[in-house]
Design a protein around this motif. Structure first.
Motif: not given
Length: 176
Positions: A96-107, A161-174
């Motif tokens: 889970l890749i974040a863009k500038d200023g994003a916030e994550f909380i791993v739940r 994972l279950t992640v709460m996301v605020r902001g822009t993100y993308s998902s890519q293969a590891a």
């Protein structure tokens, strides 16, 4: 009982005065009812439902003016409104890749930090920097001041994972 001239005139005067007072008294008690509009300056008493509706309309107008609650897939640089929190599931083998200023909380699940450079991600709960490959604690607010960094399920983990996301993100293969 006969009325004489003076008695008749006096009786008519009393009845006329009583009739005139009877007709005028309700008008005086009503006030200037033709120009009274509920909620106007002449009738300032308002109900709670009226105030609630006015406040709700003002809040909606202000949110619309600010760009209203963005969402996970909007660019953080657009508009000045707040962004809603989105719950994202990250399967094993994805990052889970974040863009500038994003916030994550791993739940749920065990996460590790992902970064392509030597800089890590900011754990705002502990006030620490988490570098690439280090464990990301659950229920901690993680800030991504620059994009390109993220989280991935820990090696050996069978569930995502279950992640709460605020902001822009993308998902890519590891990367293997």
């Amino acid at each position: 009982m006969r009325f004489t001239g003076k008695k008749l005139a006096l009786s008519l005067a009393v009845v006329g005065a009583a009739l005139w007072i009877g007709l005028k008294l309700p008008t005086l008690a009503e006030g200037d009812s033709a120009s009274v509009v509920p909620g106007s300056v002449n009738d300032p008493i308002v109900t709670k439902s009226y105030i609630d509706k006015q406040v709700a309309d003002l809040v909606k107008a202000e949110l619309a003016k600010q760009g209203g609650g963005g969402g996970g897939q909007t660019d953080a640089g657009q508009g000045g409104g707040f962004q809603q929190v989105e719950v994202v599931t990250v399967p094993v083998g994805k990052v889970l890749i974040a863009k500038d200023g994003a916030e994550f909380i791993v739940r749920a699940g065990k996460a590790v930090a992902y970064s392509t450079d030597s800089n890590g991600i900011s754990d705002l709960t502990d006030g620490t920097d988490i570098t690439n490959g280090k464990s990301v604690p659950n229920n901690h607010l993680i800030l991504f001041p620059r994009g390109g960094r993220g989280v991935t399920p820990a090696p050996g983990q069978k569930t995502g994972l279950t992640v709460m996301v605020r902001g822009t993100y993308s998902s890519q293969a590891a990367a293997k």
